[in-house]
Design an enzyme around this catalytic site. Structure first.
Site, PDB file in Angstrom:
ATOM      1  N   GLY A   1       0.678  -1.331   0.011  1.00  0.00           N
ATOM      2  CA  GLY A   1      -0.021  -0.002  -0.020  1.00  0.00           C
ATOM      3  C   GLY A   1       0.840   1.365   0.023  1.00  0.00           C
ATOM      4  O   GLY A   1       2.083   1.050   0.251  1.00  0.00           O
TER       5      GLY A   1
ATOM      6  N   GLN B   1       3.105  10.027   1.389  1.00  0.00           N
ATOM      7  CA  GLN B   1       4.374   9.186   1.344  1.00  0.00           C
ATOM      8  C   GLN B   1       5.063   9.521   0.089  1.00  0.00           C
ATOM      9  O   GLN B   1       6.536   9.068  -0.033  1.00  0.00           O
ATOM     10  CB  GLN B   1       4.142   7.604   1.633  1.00  0.00           C
ATOM     11  CG  GLN B   1       3.617   7.073   2.850  1.00  0.00           C
ATOM     12  CD  GLN B   1       3.365   5.802   2.948  1.00  0.00           C
ATOM     13  OE1 GLN B   1       2.393   5.304   2.138  1.00  0.00           O
ATOM     14  NE2 GLN B   1       4.303   5.130   3.541  1.00  0.00           N
TER      15      GLN B   1
ATOM     16  N   CYS C   1       6.291  -0.117   7.236  1.00  0.00           N
ATOM     17  CA  CYS C   1       6.020   1.180   6.431  1.00  0.00           C
ATOM     18  C   CYS C   1       7.057   1.373   5.834  1.00  0.00           C
ATOM     19  O   CYS C   1       8.281   1.538   6.191  1.00  0.00           O
ATOM     20  CB  CYS C   1       5.667   1.922   7.596  1.00  0.00           C
ATOM     21  SG  CYS C   1       5.380   3.679   6.696  1.00  0.00           S
ATOM     22  N   LEU C   2       6.957   1.767   4.391  1.00  0.00           N
ATOM     23  CA  LEU C   2       7.675   2.191   3.563  1.00  0.00           C
ATOM     24  C   LEU C   2       8.261   3.392   3.865  1.00  0.00           C
ATOM     25  O   LEU C   2       9.494   3.574   3.705  1.00  0.00           O
ATOM     26  CB  LEU C   2       7.224   2.407   2.072  1.00  0.00           C
ATOM     27  CG  LEU C   2       6.832   1.208   1.485  1.00  0.00           C
ATOM     28  CD1 LEU C   2       6.053   1.471   0.219  1.00  0.00           C
ATOM     29  CD2 LEU C   2       7.778   0.166   1.282  1.00  0.00           C
TER      30      LEU C   2
ATOM     31  N   HIS D   1      -3.891   1.117   7.689  1.00  0.00           N
ATOM     32  CA  HIS D   1      -2.642   1.697   7.985  1.00  0.00           C
ATOM     33  C   HIS D   1      -2.453   2.915   6.680  1.00  0.00           C
ATOM     34  O   HIS D   1      -1.895   4.019   7.310  1.00  0.00           O
ATOM     35  CB  HIS D   1      -1.380   0.553   7.516  1.00  0.00           C
ATOM     36  CG  HIS D   1      -0.247   0.999   7.291  1.00  0.00           C
ATOM     37  ND1 HIS D   1       0.834   0.579   8.250  1.00  0.00           N
ATOM     38  CD2 HIS D   1       0.550   1.916   6.456  1.00  0.00           C
ATOM     39  CE1 HIS D   1       2.008   1.286   7.824  1.00  0.00           C
ATOM     40  NE2 HIS D   1       1.714   1.995   6.858  1.00  0.00           N
ATOM     41  N   GLU D   2      -2.907   2.666   5.789  1.00  0.00           N
ATOM     42  CA  GLU D   2      -2.831   3.732   4.609  1.00  0.00           C
ATOM     43  C   GLU D   2      -3.874   4.968   5.071  1.00  0.00           C
ATOM     44  O   GLU D   2      -3.210   5.974   4.692  1.00  0.00           O
ATOM     45  CB  GLU D   2      -3.386   3.157   3.396  1.00  0.00           C
ATOM     46  CG  GLU D   2      -2.433   2.111   2.709  1.00  0.00           C
ATOM     47  CD  GLU D   2      -0.881   2.491   2.768  1.00  0.00           C
ATOM     48  OE1 GLU D   2      -0.445   3.632   2.764  1.00  0.00           O
ATOM     49  OE2 GLU D   2       0.053   1.697   3.078  1.00  0.00           O
TER      50      GLU D   2
ATOM     51  N   HIS E   1      -2.011   7.312   7.271  1.00  0.00           N
ATOM     52  CA  HIS E   1      -1.374   8.371   6.750  1.00  0.00           C
ATOM     53  C   HIS E   1      -1.804   9.371   6.115  1.00  0.00           C
ATOM     54  O   HIS E   1      -1.353  10.602   6.333  1.00  0.00           O
ATOM     55  CB  HIS E   1      -0.650   7.553   5.616  1.00  0.00           C
ATOM     56  CG  HIS E   1       0.600   6.623   5.460  1.00  0.00           C
ATOM     57  ND1 HIS E   1       1.834   7.348   6.232  1.00  0.00           N
ATOM     58  CD2 HIS E   1       0.890   5.472   5.533  1.00  0.00           C
ATOM     59  CE1 HIS E   1       2.731   6.233   6.486  1.00  0.00           C
ATOM     60  NE2 HIS E   1       2.068   5.188   5.738  1.00  0.00           N
TER      61      HIS E   1
END
Length: 153
Positions: A46, A51, A94-95, A136-137, A140
């Site tokens: 995702g 991000q 997480c990226l 999670h997304e 963000h």
């Protein structure tokens, strides 16, 4: 399409509540393509617009591509309309926080309302890993990182 540079923990764009998208145009479609290309290259499941430095309420998800056929999903102006009271605790990465994982409690299912690339309203229910990834997304988009909500493991 282009792989965009990721933003990392400490970048202010990751701490801001992203505003709603109002213009459903070619620029939005191009951003979505870039998000997918960046997510797959990372490689993630995702990716939210903040991000890559774009403070807008948009994220993409594909929870299947690493184990099987790709199943890309686009969520514009998403909002949880219902969720389970039961929680599942699981490991998340997480990226934007590379090489670290966190133990995070998430609802076992969520019902989401969102818009597609044309602005049409959609609604659906997501369970297990899809629910985890969507939550999670969505965090963000609300200026939250998993290091604020989870326990480092």
């Amino acid at each position: 399409m282009a792989v965009r540079p990721l933003r990392y923990d400490g970048d202010l764009v990751l701490l801001q509540v992203a505003p709603a998208i109002e213009s459903f145009d070619e620029g939005l479609a191009a951003l979505v393509l870039d998000l997918f290309e960046t997510m797959y290259a990372a490689p993630g499941r995702g990716l939210a617009a903040p991000q890559v430095g774009v403070s807008r309420r948009l994220f993409v998800v594909d929870t299947d591509w690493k184990e099987g056929d790709p199943a890309p999903m686009i969520f514009i102006n998403p909002e949880i309309v219902a969720q389970s009271s039961e929680q599942m605790v699981g490991e998340e990465g997480c990226l934007s926080i590379p090489e670290k994982t966190f133990e995070v409690a998430r609802p076992t299912w969520v019902e989401l309302a969102w818009q597609d690339l044309d602005g049409a309203p959609l609604q659906g229910r997501f369970e297990a890993v899809q629910a985890r990834c969507i939550c999670h997304e969505l965090d963000h988009l609300d200026g939250k990182l998993i290091n604020q909500t989870g326990k480092l493991i």
